[in-house]
Design a protein around this motif. Structure first.
Motif, PDB file in Angstrom:
ATOM      1  N   ALA A 196      39.338  35.206  39.896  1.00 53.10           N
ATOM      2  CA  ALA A 196      38.174  35.561  40.713  1.00 53.10           C
ATOM      3  C   ALA A 196      36.945  35.854  39.859  1.00 53.10           C
ATOM      4  O   ALA A 196      35.884  36.209  40.387  1.00 53.10           O
ATOM      5  CB  ALA A 196      38.498  36.775  41.577  1.00 53.10           C
ATOM      6  N   GLY A 197      37.087  35.714  38.532  1.00 55.87           N
ATOM      7  CA  GLY A 197      35.956  35.912  37.645  1.00 55.87           C
ATOM      8  C   GLY A 197      35.712  37.350  37.242  1.00 55.87           C
ATOM      9  O   GLY A 197      34.647  37.682  36.711  1.00 55.87           O
ATOM     10  N   VAL A 198      36.701  38.225  37.486  1.00 53.66           N
ATOM     11  CA  VAL A 198      36.566  39.641  37.137  1.00 53.66           C
ATOM     12  C   VAL A 198      36.962  39.855  35.681  1.00 53.66           C
ATOM     13  O   VAL A 198      37.960  39.298  35.216  1.00 53.66           O
ATOM     14  CB  VAL A 198      37.449  40.517  38.060  1.00 53.66           C
ATOM     15  CG1 VAL A 198      37.367  41.983  37.655  1.00 53.66           C
ATOM     16  CG2 VAL A 198      37.036  40.335  39.519  1.00 53.66           C
ATOM     17  N   ARG A 199      36.194  40.649  34.968  1.00 52.90           N
ATOM     18  CA  ARG A 199      36.531  40.975  33.581  1.00 52.90           C
ATOM     19  C   ARG A 199      37.652  42.010  33.580  1.00 52.90           C
ATOM     20  O   ARG A 199      37.481  43.124  34.070  1.00 52.90           O
ATOM     21  CB  ARG A 199      35.314  41.514  32.836  1.00 52.90           C
ATOM     22  CG  ARG A 199      35.608  41.819  31.365  1.00 52.90           C
ATOM     23  CD  ARG A 199      34.441  42.497  30.688  1.00 52.90           C
ATOM     24  NE  ARG A 199      33.332  41.578  30.482  1.00 52.90           N
ATOM     25  CZ  ARG A 199      32.192  41.934  29.894  1.00 52.90           C
ATOM     26  NH1 ARG A 199      32.015  43.150  29.482  1.00 52.90           N
ATOM     27  NH2 ARG A 199      31.228  41.047  29.745  1.00 52.90           N
ATOM     28  N   VAL A 200      38.777  41.634  32.994  1.00 51.77           N
ATOM     29  CA  VAL A 200      39.984  42.461  33.041  1.00 51.77           C
ATOM     30  C   VAL A 200      40.418  42.839  31.635  1.00 51.77           C
ATOM     31  O   VAL A 200      40.482  41.993  30.736  1.00 51.77           O
ATOM     32  CB  VAL A 200      41.129  41.690  33.738  1.00 51.77           C
ATOM     33  CG1 VAL A 200      42.429  42.480  33.672  1.00 51.77           C
ATOM     34  CG2 VAL A 200      40.770  41.395  35.189  1.00 51.77           C
ATOM     35  N   TYR A 201      40.734  44.122  31.448  1.00 50.35           N
ATOM     36  CA  TYR A 201      41.351  44.591  30.202  1.00 50.35           C
ATOM     37  C   TYR A 201      42.766  45.042  30.547  1.00 50.35           C
ATOM     38  O   TYR A 201      42.963  45.957  31.364  1.00 50.35           O
ATOM     39  CB  TYR A 201      40.570  45.756  29.588  1.00 50.35           C
ATOM     40  CG  TYR A 201      41.242  46.306  28.336  1.00 50.35           C
ATOM     41  CD1 TYR A 201      41.015  45.726  27.094  1.00 50.35           C
ATOM     42  CD2 TYR A 201      42.109  47.390  28.406  1.00 50.35           C
ATOM     43  CE1 TYR A 201      41.631  46.205  25.953  1.00 50.35           C
ATOM     44  CE2 TYR A 201      42.732  47.881  27.261  1.00 50.35           C
ATOM     45  CZ  TYR A 201      42.491  47.285  26.050  1.00 50.35           C
ATOM     46  OH  TYR A 201      43.112  47.750  24.915  1.00 50.35           O
TER      47      TYR A 201
END
Length: 318
Positions: free
Chosen positions: A132-137
């Motif tokens: 979904a284009g979310v920046r995930v750590y």
């Protein structure tokens, strides 16, 4: 010719927009990178500024962030943050309004986070958020105290506050060592208690943080060096063989089926256990699970409670 030109221009615009949609957030900036981190999956993330809309999807991350950074930078906490039986952050959770609603990707995207911190055991959600284009750590789930120290520092790095994370770890180490030193100064080695930790899923074996908690509380994990799987079955025969001086039972149930007090009473009232040291002395006790299962700075509270239950006289308690 005019129609063809119009169609060509529209196609060119569409291709341009399509290409821009695939650009990652860190590629939209032309300035200097402030910091970069690599998460548990090997994904490298670069930041041009500290994230200001952080979503936590782990209760220990909730606890860490609320003590680590300004709460205004936190867009949402986990739904468990409001349950004091599992989250230790107390009134601080009220500083953040939103709560992560299960696996609702649309809701998370609508909050416009610039960073989502999520545990490594939630790969389906991780993949969906990335798609979904979310920046995930992705953070590594701690398995012992050293892992917890690293977990806190890594969380600090991810949000651009490594020094604050390192300072939190130093305070945690000092708190843990203070508990151990207080006990060993007054309790001889041959008087230290052998402790058996139990959960609704089974015994707390050699793996996990329990052995480290026993070390800092100057107690002995009854299962250290014994081949009993973490959260495996523990027979009555094994309980008699172990003969613990103190038994820790759960204080919280993850479902409506478990009753912590009934669990404790079943041990105390089982005639087979009548001669087990912990039963004879009434040392079948609870350590709050929000501390016991914590992998944040609040883990020192578990060591402290464990020490107080084992040696109340050292802490001026009955």
């Amino acid at each position: 010719m005019l129609k063809k030109l119009i169609v060509f221009c529209l196609l060119a615009i569409m291709l341009c927009l399509s290409g821009c949609g695939g650009i990652k957030p860190e590629q939209k900036h032309s300035g200097e990178i402030l910091y970069s981190v690599t998460d548990a999956t090997g994904q490298k993330l670069s930041f041009y500024e500290k994230p200001k809309r952080i979503i936590s999807m782990n209760v220990s991350v909730d606890e860490i962030l609320l003590d680590l950074i300004d709460s205004k930078r936190i867009a949402a906490l986990t739904y468990m943050a409001d349950d004091p039986s599992i989250c230790s952050a107390g009134e601080k959770v009220k500083l953040v309004k939103e709560r992560v609603q299960g696996s609702n990707i649309e809701w998370i995207v609508a909050l416009q986070p610039d960073l989502v911190i999520i545990p490594d055991y939630a790969m389906a959600m991780i993949n969906a958020l990335r798609a979904a284009g979310v920046r995930v750590y992705v953070c590594t789930t701690p398995d012992n105290m050293n892992d917890i120290f690293k977990f806190i520092i890594d969380t600090g790095k991810a949000v651009g506050d490594q020094a604050a994370g390192e300072a939190m770890v130093e305070r945690l180490k000092a708190d843990l060592n203070k508990i151990r030193e207080k006990v060993i100064a007054k309790v001889p080695e041959d008087k230290r208690l052998k402790v058996l930790g139990l959960s609704f899923m089974g015994p707390l074996g050699m793996k996990g943080t329990f052995s480290d908690l026993c070390y800092y509380s100057a107690t002995l994990n009854a299962l250290d060096g014994i081949d009993v799987p973490h959260n495996g079955a523990l027979s009555e025969e094994k309980m008699l063989e172990l003969n613990p001086d103190m038994i820790i039972t759960p204080s919280w149930s993850y479902s409506d089926k478990g009753d912590p007090e009934k669990f404790r009473q079943r041990i105390l009232q089982n005639p087979v256990y009548a001669n087990v040291n912990a039963v004879k002395t009434g040392k079948v006790v609870q350590v709050r699970d929000n501390y016991l299962v914590s992998t944040s700075q609040y883990t020192f509270k578990a060591a402290e409670e464990l020490a107080k239950k084992a040696y109340p006289e050292v802490f001026g308690e009955k």
